[in-house]
Design a protein around this motif. Structure first.
Motif, PDB file in Angstrom:
ATOM      1  N   GLN A 197       0.831  -1.199   0.000  1.00 31.20           N
ATOM      2  CA  GLN A 197       0.000   0.000   0.000  1.00 31.20           C
ATOM      3  C   GLN A 197       0.865   1.248   0.000  1.00 31.20           C
ATOM      4  N   SER A 198       0.463   2.213  -0.818  1.00 36.43           N
ATOM      5  CA  SER A 198       1.169   3.482  -0.874  1.00 36.43           C
ATOM      6  C   SER A 198       0.955   4.249   0.435  1.00 36.43           C
ATOM      7  N   PRO A 199       2.033   4.796   1.029  1.00 40.00           N
ATOM      8  CA  PRO A 199       1.880   5.612   2.246  1.00 40.00           C
ATOM      9  C   PRO A 199       0.959   6.811   1.994  1.00 40.00           C
ATOM     10  N   LEU A 200       1.033   7.357   0.768  1.00 39.96           N
ATOM     11  CA  LEU A 200       0.175   8.498   0.407  1.00 39.96           C
ATOM     12  C   LEU A 200      -1.297   8.088   0.412  1.00 39.96           C
ATOM     13  N   LEU A 201      -1.575   6.880  -0.111  1.00 38.87           N
ATOM     14  CA  LEU A 201      -2.955   6.371  -0.133  1.00 38.87           C
ATOM     15  C   LEU A 201      -3.489   6.214   1.284  1.00 38.87           C
ATOM     16  N   ARG A 202      -2.660   5.679   2.167  1.00 40.04           N
ATOM     17  CA  ARG A 202      -3.067   5.514   3.566  1.00 40.04           C
ATOM     18  C   ARG A 202      -3.289   6.861   4.253  1.00 40.04           C
ATOM     19  N   LYS A 203      -2.420   7.822   3.940  1.00 42.42           N
ATOM     20  CA  LYS A 203      -2.539   9.154   4.535  1.00 42.42           C
ATOM     21  C   LYS A 203      -3.832   9.832   4.085  1.00 42.42           C
ATOM     22  N   ILE A 204      -4.111   9.767   2.780  1.00 36.87           N
ATOM     23  CA  ILE A 204      -5.348  10.360   2.236  1.00 36.87           C
ATOM     24  C   ILE A 204      -6.562   9.662   2.837  1.00 36.87           C
ATOM     25  N   SER A 205      -6.503   8.329   2.933  1.00 36.81           N
ATOM     26  CA  SER A 205      -7.599   7.540   3.512  1.00 36.81           C
ATOM     27  C   SER A 205      -7.863   7.944   4.954  1.00 36.81           C
ATOM     28  N   LYS A 206      -6.774   8.175   5.700  1.00 42.03           N
ATOM     29  CA  LYS A 206      -6.922   8.568   7.113  1.00 42.03           C
ATOM     30  C   LYS A 206      -7.576   9.947   7.226  1.00 42.03           C
ATOM     31  N   ILE A 207      -7.182  10.877   6.357  1.00 41.55           N
ATOM     32  CA  ILE A 207      -7.770  12.226   6.377  1.00 41.55           C
ATOM     33  C   ILE A 207      -9.268  12.149   6.084  1.00 41.55           C
ATOM     34  N   ILE A 208      -9.637  11.382   5.057  1.00 41.19           N
ATOM     35  CA  ILE A 208     -11.057  11.238   4.682  1.00 41.19           C
ATOM     36  C   ILE A 208     -11.830  10.563   5.806  1.00 41.19           C
ATOM     37  N   SER A 209     -11.275   9.466   6.324  1.00 40.43           N
ATOM     38  CA  SER A 209     -11.928   8.695   7.377  1.00 40.43           C
ATOM     39  C   SER A 209     -12.113   9.513   8.654  1.00 40.43           C
ATOM     40  N   ASP A 210     -11.074  10.264   9.028  1.00 40.68           N
ATOM     41  CA  ASP A 210     -11.149  11.089  10.241  1.00 40.68           C
ATOM     42  C   ASP A 210     -12.132  12.239  10.073  1.00 40.68           C
ATOM     43  N   PHE A 211     -12.108  12.870   8.894  1.00 42.08           N
ATOM     44  CA  PHE A 211     -12.983  14.027   8.683  1.00 42.08           C
ATOM     45  C   PHE A 211     -14.458  13.620   8.674  1.00 42.08           C
ATOM     46  N   PHE A 212     -14.766  12.545   7.932  1.00 46.34           N
ATOM     47  CA  PHE A 212     -16.162  12.118   7.826  1.00 46.34           C
ATOM     48  C   PHE A 212     -16.510  11.077   8.893  1.00 46.34           C
ATOM     49  N   ASN A 213     -16.093  11.363  10.138  1.00 47.48           N
ATOM     50  CA  ASN A 213     -16.492  10.485  11.236  1.00 47.48           C
ATOM     51  C   ASN A 213     -17.980  10.728  11.521  1.00 47.48           C
ATOM     52  N   PRO A 214     -18.660   9.791  12.180  1.00 50.31           N
ATOM     53  CA  PRO A 214     -20.113   9.921  12.384  1.00 50.31           C
ATOM     54  C   PRO A 214     -20.547  11.235  13.027  1.00 50.31           C
ATOM     55  N   LEU A 215     -19.807  11.691  14.049  1.00 49.74           N
ATOM     56  CA  LEU A 215     -20.197  12.921  14.738  1.00 49.74           C
ATOM     57  C   LEU A 215     -20.128  14.139  13.830  1.00 49.74           C
ATOM     58  N   LEU A 216     -19.023  14.256  13.083  1.00 47.72           N
ATOM     59  CA  LEU A 216     -18.862  15.428  12.226  1.00 47.72           C
ATOM     60  C   LEU A 216     -19.845  15.397  11.049  1.00 47.72           C
ATOM     61  N   SER A 217     -20.096  14.210  10.512  1.00 45.62           N
ATOM     62  CA  SER A 217     -21.060  14.089   9.415  1.00 45.62           C
ATOM     63  C   SER A 217     -22.453  14.526   9.869  1.00 45.62           C
ATOM     64  N   LEU A 218     -22.860  14.069  11.050  1.00 47.37           N
ATOM     65  CA  LEU A 218     -24.158  14.488  11.603  1.00 47.37           C
ATOM     66  C   LEU A 218     -24.161  15.983  11.906  1.00 47.37           C
ATOM     67  N   PHE A 219     -23.058  16.482  12.450  1.00 45.75           N
ATOM     68  CA  PHE A 219     -22.923  17.911  12.747  1.00 45.75           C
ATOM     69  C   PHE A 219     -23.139  18.731  11.472  1.00 45.75           C
ATOM     70  N   LEU A 220     -22.484  18.325  10.378  1.00 44.29           N
ATOM     71  CA  LEU A 220     -22.615  19.046   9.107  1.00 44.29           C
ATOM     72  C   LEU A 220     -24.052  18.999   8.592  1.00 44.29           C
TER      73      LEU A 220
END
Length: 200
Positions: free
Chosen positions: A5-28
């Motif tokens: 796995q590309s480290p960049l792919l994992r980093k991007i995945s982590k940013i997306i996953s962290d940002f769109f966590n259940p609480l923040l998605s509901l908040f938005l």
């Protein structure tokens, strides 16, 4: 597999996953709904209790449990640890539903279905650790869809992306992501059906 796995792919995945966590998605969603349906003053009146009764306590609960070592991480990826998280969130949602009912005289349909989704995920958790990130983002897509079909479809694409990131990050297996999505689709269908019925 992980080595490939590309480290960049994992980093991007982590940013997306962290940002769109259940609480923040509901908040938005709640911010979007507040400004779509209410004036600035009324949206603050509507949103403030949600922030104080649900969002802030759940965030505090997560931070406290991670700091004290009861939870491994903010995702609460461990199936055993997740049990107490479901109970705490459900308790906050029940408090909000009761508060809103006694103050405004009606049951908040969105919160009622969030509670149903939590119970379904809790039951699922006894057998398989369904992806909460995926489930909540699919349900948020349904919430957006009830207000704006275009926003709903956009958020469904986000939910699919979030599900993929959970697999890339190895927080969930494909089976767990599909299980979370499947539960959320059923709850979302019921919510949209009830939402249409209440509008007529």
């Amino acid at each position: 597999m992980e080595e490939n796995q590309s480290p960049l792919l994992r980093k991007i995945s982590k940013i997306i996953s962290d940002f769109f966590n259940p609480l923040l998605s509901l908040f938005l969603f709640f911010v979007y709904m507040s400004f779509m349906k209410y004036s600035l003053k009324n949206s603050a009146i509507y949103f403030l209790p949600i922030l104080l009764i649900i969002i802030a306590p759940v965030m505090a609960w997560l931070v406290w449990n991670v700091k004290t070592g009861r939870y491994t991480n903010m995702d609460v990826s461990d199936r055993i640890q997740r049990k107490s998280l479901y109970v705490f969130i459900a308790t906050c949602v029940v408090f909000y539903i009761a508060y809103n009912y006694f103050k405004n005289g009606y049951v908040d349909l969105v919160m009622l279905f969030i509670l149903i989704l939590l119970f379904a995920l809790q039951i699922s958790n006894f057998y398989i650790k369904s992806s909460m990130h995926t489930a909540f983002n699919v349900f948020v897509a349904a919430l957006f869809f009830a207000l704006s079909p275009a926003m709903g479809l956009l958020w469904l694409a986000i939910a699919i992306l979030v599900g993929i990131t959970r697999i890339i990050l190895k927080r969930h297996t494909p089976k767990e992501v599909f299980m979370g999505a499947g539960i959320a689709f059923m709850v979302s269908f019921l919510y949209l059906y009830c939402n249409i019925q209440f509008q007529h």
